[in-house]
Structures are given as C-alpha cells and as structure tokens.
Design a protein around this motif. Structure first.
Motif, PDB file in Angstrom:
ATOM      1  N   ALA A  31      -4.105   6.556   8.412  1.00 22.18           N
ATOM      2  CA  ALA A  31      -3.825   7.238   9.797  1.00 22.18           C
ATOM      3  C   ALA A  31      -2.725   8.040  10.060  1.00 22.18           C
ATOM      4  O   ALA A  31      -2.632   8.905  10.840  1.00 22.18           O
ATOM      5  CB  ALA A  31      -4.058   6.031  10.963  1.00 22.18           C
ATOM      6  N   GLN A  32      -1.693   7.512   9.267  1.00 20.76           N
ATOM      7  CA  GLN A  32      -0.263   8.110   9.428  1.00 20.76           C
ATOM      8  C   GLN A  32      -0.386   9.501   8.959  1.00 20.76           C
ATOM      9  O   GLN A  32       0.367  10.314   9.184  1.00 20.76           O
ATOM     10  CB  GLN A  32       0.725   7.116   8.904  1.00 20.76           C
ATOM     11  N   ASP A  44       5.122  -2.298   2.737  1.00 25.62           N
ATOM     12  CA  ASP A  44       5.219  -3.604   1.806  1.00 25.62           C
ATOM     13  C   ASP A  44       5.250  -4.717   2.736  1.00 25.62           C
ATOM     14  O   ASP A  44       6.031  -4.812   3.637  1.00 25.62           O
ATOM     15  CB  ASP A  44       6.445  -3.430   0.974  1.00 25.62           C
ATOM     16  N   LYS A  45       4.634  -5.796   2.633  1.00 25.44           N
ATOM     17  CA  LYS A  45       4.675  -7.298   3.317  1.00 25.44           C
ATOM     18  C   LYS A  45       4.914  -8.286   2.202  1.00 25.44           C
ATOM     19  O   LYS A  45       4.058  -8.154   1.260  1.00 25.44           O
ATOM     20  CB  LYS A  45       3.756  -7.381   4.364  1.00 25.44           C
ATOM     21  N   LEU A  46       5.560  -9.186   2.500  1.00 29.13           N
ATOM     22  CA  LEU A  46       5.556 -10.447   1.863  1.00 29.13           C
ATOM     23  C   LEU A  46       4.822 -11.463   2.322  1.00 29.13           C
ATOM     24  O   LEU A  46       5.013 -11.875   3.488  1.00 29.13           O
ATOM     25  CB  LEU A  46       6.914 -11.276   1.769  1.00 29.13           C
ATOM     26  N   VAL A  64       0.998  -1.149   0.053  1.00 24.95           N
ATOM     27  CA  VAL A  64      -0.110  -0.012  -0.036  1.00 24.95           C
ATOM     28  C   VAL A  64       0.845   1.263   0.150  1.00 24.95           C
ATOM     29  O   VAL A  64       1.869   1.510   0.629  1.00 24.95           O
ATOM     30  CB  VAL A  64      -0.761   0.201   1.227  1.00 24.95           C
ATOM     31  N   ALA A  65       0.379   2.146  -0.828  1.00 22.11           N
ATOM     32  CA  ALA A  65       1.299   3.429  -0.640  1.00 22.11           C
ATOM     33  C   ALA A  65       0.329   4.480  -0.932  1.00 22.11           C
ATOM     34  O   ALA A  65      -0.654   4.591  -1.756  1.00 22.11           O
ATOM     35  CB  ALA A  65       2.213   3.484  -1.899  1.00 22.11           C
ATOM     36  N   LEU A  79      -6.399  -4.362   3.879  1.00 24.56           N
ATOM     37  CA  LEU A  79      -7.284  -3.502   4.716  1.00 24.56           C
ATOM     38  C   LEU A  79      -6.634  -2.661   5.642  1.00 24.56           C
ATOM     39  O   LEU A  79      -6.818  -1.561   5.969  1.00 24.56           O
ATOM     40  CB  LEU A  79      -8.669  -3.846   4.832  1.00 24.56           C
ATOM     41  N   PRO A  80      -6.163  -3.567   6.462  1.00 29.77           N
ATOM     42  CA  PRO A  80      -5.611  -2.879   7.882  1.00 29.77           C
ATOM     43  C   PRO A  80      -4.153  -1.974   7.460  1.00 29.77           C
ATOM     44  O   PRO A  80      -4.152  -1.063   7.966  1.00 29.77           O
ATOM     45  CB  PRO A  80      -5.003  -4.009   8.678  1.00 29.77           C
ATOM     46  N   MET A  81      -3.449  -2.521   6.339  1.00 20.24           N
ATOM     47  CA  MET A  81      -2.510  -1.483   5.752  1.00 20.24           C
ATOM     48  C   MET A  81      -2.801  -0.112   5.350  1.00 20.24           C
ATOM     49  O   MET A  81      -2.217   0.643   5.427  1.00 20.24           O
ATOM     50  CB  MET A  81      -2.014  -2.339   4.527  1.00 20.24           C
ATOM     51  N   ILE A  82      -4.058  -0.596   4.632  1.00 14.56           N
ATOM     52  CA  ILE A  82      -4.676   0.813   4.176  1.00 14.56           C
ATOM     53  C   ILE A  82      -4.974   1.853   5.408  1.00 14.56           C
ATOM     54  O   ILE A  82      -4.760   3.050   5.247  1.00 14.56           O
ATOM     55  CB  ILE A  82      -6.027   0.648   3.301  1.00 14.56           C
TER      56      ILE A  82
END
Length: 248
Positions: free
Chosen positions: A50-51, A30-32, A18-19, A42-45
């Motif tokens: 939030a950041q 980024d996660k493998l 996600v970026a 969705l949690p990454m988004i």
C-alpha cells in the motif's frame, strides 16, 4: 537496466520482516515478534504494498528466508510465500538467513569476511563462514557470497575447532578479523571463553531488507522457482533427526 520489483519476507527467527524493492527504492518493516509471525506477516506485506501504491500482481518475484532458523518459523515463511506465489502466479527466490546477515554486515559495516551463526538451541548453532564476492553482469555489480565453510548445525566446540583451522587463511589474516553476526555468538559461554578473536557486532537476526540485494543476482541469472518447487532448509533435519524407515 529494467527496474525489478521484488517482495521479500522472513519469519525464520524471532524477527518478522518484510521488504519491497520497487522503482529502485526499498520499503521495509521489521518487528521482533516471537510466536506471532502468522498474525503479523500478512498485514506487514499489505502495508508495504500500500505504501508503494502497487498490488501483489505487480511484483516480479517473491523472496523468502529459506532458513536455517526455527523449525516453525522457517515452515511458516515457506507456507506464506507458497500461498502468495500460487495466488498471484509469481516465481520465488530462496535466500539463506545466514547469508542475509552477512549482506547486512557488508552494507552497514563494510565487512567482506563474515562468520554467521544463529542459535539453534540444544547447545548447537547454525553456522557458516562467508567471503563477499560480487558478480559483474552486463556492466552491473551484484552482491554475492562465497562459502568458506558451508552451512551446518553443530555445537560451539566444533565451530571453534573449525575457526582454529581457519586462522591461517586469508579470512583471519586480513587487517581486521572476520565480523561475527547472528544470535549464536552470544548464546553460549564457549564463545566468550575462547582465545580466538571474535569480532562481534549488533547484527543478531536476519532482515528481509538485506535479502533483496542477494535476490537480485538470482533474478538476473533466472535462478528462481515455482511455488511448488521451493523447500525450506532446516539443516538439523539433515544432520540430527533420524528418518523413518523407508524414507529417503
């Protein structure tokens, strides 16, 4: 120039990314995570939004890796971005996963000629050959790529055959050979045994971070779609799979 806010996501390969481009800065994760995209994306988004201290409705457009890649991964990404776009009434920009890796090679290695290949399994790769060709709009330069060989799915032997034909062109006559990106080059022994010089690098999987520069040109040229208009690109669907009778 008005600063655009773009949210990109990609689940087309083993990588999940996600970026967010906001106020001229990029926040990325980024996660493998093979087989865990639906649980993680969705949690990454939520984390990157939030950041940045913004909500989804403050985003101008969504960006997604439209393939090629794994059938399930591409389908997940398309479904997620459609749901988000419908919920927040946002336009969508589709970016090639092969071209995204070329953009990464340009930004990190300065490569302007790139051979991009993703392992497609079944003794095939998704492949394209690209040359960096930025476009100037309103005094600003935007990343763009020209296809020397269009995206396709084919066995390693066929890729090497096409590369032999390219050897006499500028893409191989430059001071350095074209950079090879993607998981495809290390997946099959035929590439290792070839007499063709293949300049490999550490870029193996696409990342949403490098889809953002490509999406910016699309945004400026108003090349975006509604949630219901977007379609994934499988490549293999067009080449290998037989369609059912009566289907176009």
């Amino acid at each position: 120039m008005i600063k655009t806010t773009l949210l990109a996501l990609d689940t087309a390969t083993e990588a999940c990314s996600v970026a967010l481009l906001h106020n001229g800065e990029i926040l990325a994760k980024d996660k493998l995570s093979p087989k865990a995209h639906t649980r993680r994306i969705l949690p990454m988004i939520d984390e990157v939004l939030a950041q940045a201290g913004i909500s989804l409705k403050q985003v101008d457009a969504l960006v997604f890796g439209r393939g090629p890649g794994s059938f399930t991964g591409v389908r997940i990404g398309c479904g997620i971005v459609q749901g988000l776009a419908l919920g927040a009434d946002l336009p969508v920009i589709a970016v090639s996963n092969l071209t995204a890796m070329a953009q990464q090679a340009y930004q990190t290695l300065g490569a302007t000629s790139v051979l991009s290949a993703i392992d497609a399994r079944m003794n095939e790769v998704y492949f394209s050959a690209l040359r960096y060709q930025p476009q100037l709009l309103d005094g600003n330069e935007y990343a763009d790529w020209q296809h020397i060989i269009a995206e396709q799915v084919l066995p390693p032997e066929a890729v090497l055959q096409q590369l032999q034909q390219l050897q006499q062109t500028e893409i191989f006559q430059a001071q350095q050979s074209a950079v090879c990106v993607g998981s495809g080059w290390g997946a099959y022994a035929q590439f290792e045994q070839s007499h063709i010089l293949l300049k490999k690098c550490e870029i193996l999987l696409p990342s949403a971070r490098y889809m953002l520069p490509l999406a910016q040109l699309n945004w400026q040229q108003q090349r975006y779609y509604s949630a219901l208009q977007i379609e994934p690109v499988y490549l293999r669907n067009q080449v290998t799979w037989k369609k059912l009778p009566g289907r176009e």
